[in-house]
Design an enzyme around this catalytic site. Structure first.
Site, PDB file in Angstrom:
ATOM      1  N   TYR A   1       0.848  -1.212   0.000  1.00  8.92           N
ATOM      2  CA  TYR A   1       0.000   0.000   0.000  1.00  8.92           C
ATOM      3  C   TYR A   1       0.877   1.254   0.000  1.00  8.92           C
ATOM      4  CZ  TYR A   1      -3.415   3.412   1.721  1.00  8.92           C
ATOM      5  OH  TYR A   1      -4.215   4.520   1.874  1.00  8.92           O
TER       6      TYR A   1
ATOM      7  N   LYS B   1       1.250   4.283  -2.810  1.00  6.64           N
ATOM      8  CA  LYS B   1       0.931   5.687  -2.507  1.00  6.64           C
ATOM      9  C   LYS B   1       2.134   6.594  -2.769  1.00  6.64           C
ATOM     10  CE  LYS B   1      -3.351   5.054  -1.533  1.00  6.64           C
ATOM     11  NZ  LYS B   1      -4.417   5.662  -2.332  1.00  6.64           N
TER      12      LYS B   1
END
Ligand SMILES: NC(=O)c1ccc[n+]([C@@H]2O[C@H](COP(=O)([O-])OP(=O)(O)OC[C@H]3O[C@@H](n4cnc5c(N)ncnc54)[C@H](O)[C@@H]3O)[C@@H](O)[C@H]2O)c1
Length: 252
Positions: free
Chosen positions: A157, A161
């Site tokens: 994740y 990002k």
């Protein structure tokens, strides 16, 4: 904000935060396409809320990881509402999964990258040519402090990002002379959406980390989305704007 009559596409536009962005853009005068992933009931409910505000909307079923589906979705939006002027890359996968890099399944890593990062590549690739033709466009990529500060157990994740910020700066450069701006918003934690799935004791610990000592209200984030989508933000591009209640400040 000067935004009336523009067409916005919000990926994951029926999710916790995406719904608020969709409604805020509609209140500001946009027609809005709301993408849904596995089923469309939630997206269709948001469409009804937007129509009740007097704007047009459609729900579009798209797996962002699939370029052909994204291309078909963008064409469907153009046929129904008009070409996309404002793209909000909000959808994400694997947001609250907490697994160390050593223990993470490669399949989870691949899936997170294919939705969160390749998904944004796919939507930008499909929307940008039309924006360039019309000489106006706004692209807003939803990043996270996990991408700028790291996240324990959030290897995939956090990587997506962080990757979104590089993609943002590149799209900003490539769009700069065509009337297109592209910015990322680096989120802290916001009540609603995926943050609700975090155990209450962890929510408390995370909130104590914020200088403002609270989770953000989704509307406090959507206000920034609408500003970056508007004409008024015309001289801002390639930025990663943190909206986090001071998460990166030295708090004790
Ligand atoms: N809530 C927070 O505190 C927080 C903090 C930091 C960043 N964010 C970011 O904000 C955004 C929205 O998060 P949220 O909290 O509303 O989460 P959410 O889980 O409520 O929404 C995520 C959305 O992404 C969509 N999605 C997932 N996989 C998809 C796919 N393959 N194709 C299409 N759509 C897909 C889901 O359908 C859902 O609508 C995400 O980018 C997330 O990383 C949220």
């Amino acid at each position: 904000m000067s935004i009336k009559g523009k067409v916005a596409l919000v990926t994951g536009g029926s999710g916790g935060l995406g719904r608020v962005h969709s409604l805020s853009l509609a209140k500001a005068g946009c027609d809005v396409a709301v993408t849904g992933h596995s089923h469309l009931e939630k997206a269709e409910a948001v469409v009804k809320e937007i129509e009740a505000l007097g704007r047009k909307a459609i729900a579009v079923k798209v797996d962002l990881a699939n370029l052909d589906e994204v291309q078909a979705g963008v064409q469907k939006v153009a046929a129904s509402l008009g070409p996309v002027d404002i793209l909000v890359n909000n959808a994400a996968f694997g947001i609250v999964r907490a697994v160390t890099i050593v223990k993470m399944d490669k399949a989870d890593w691949d899936r997170d990258l294919s939705v969160n990062l390749t998904g944004a590549f796919n939507t930008i690739k499909c929307c940008m040519p039309g924006m360039a033709e019309r000489g106006w466009g706004r692209i807003i990529n939803i990043s996270s402090i996990a991408g700028t500060m790291g996240g324990m157990g959030q290897g995939s994740y956090a990587a997506t990002k962080a990757g979104l910020i590089g993609l943002t700066k590149t799209a900003a450069l490539e769009g700069a002379r065509k009337g297109i701006t592209c910015n990322a918003i680096v989120l802290g934690v916001f009540a609603g959406g995926s943050f609700n799935e975090v155990a209450p004791e962890f929510q408390e610990r995370i909130i104590k980390r914020m200088a403002l000592r609270r989770a953000g209200d989704p509307q406090e984030l959507s206000n920034v989305v609408v500003f970056l989508a508007s004409e008024e933000s015309s001289y801002i591009t390639g930025e990663a704007i943190e909206v986090s209640g001071g998460a990166s400040l030295f708090t004790f």
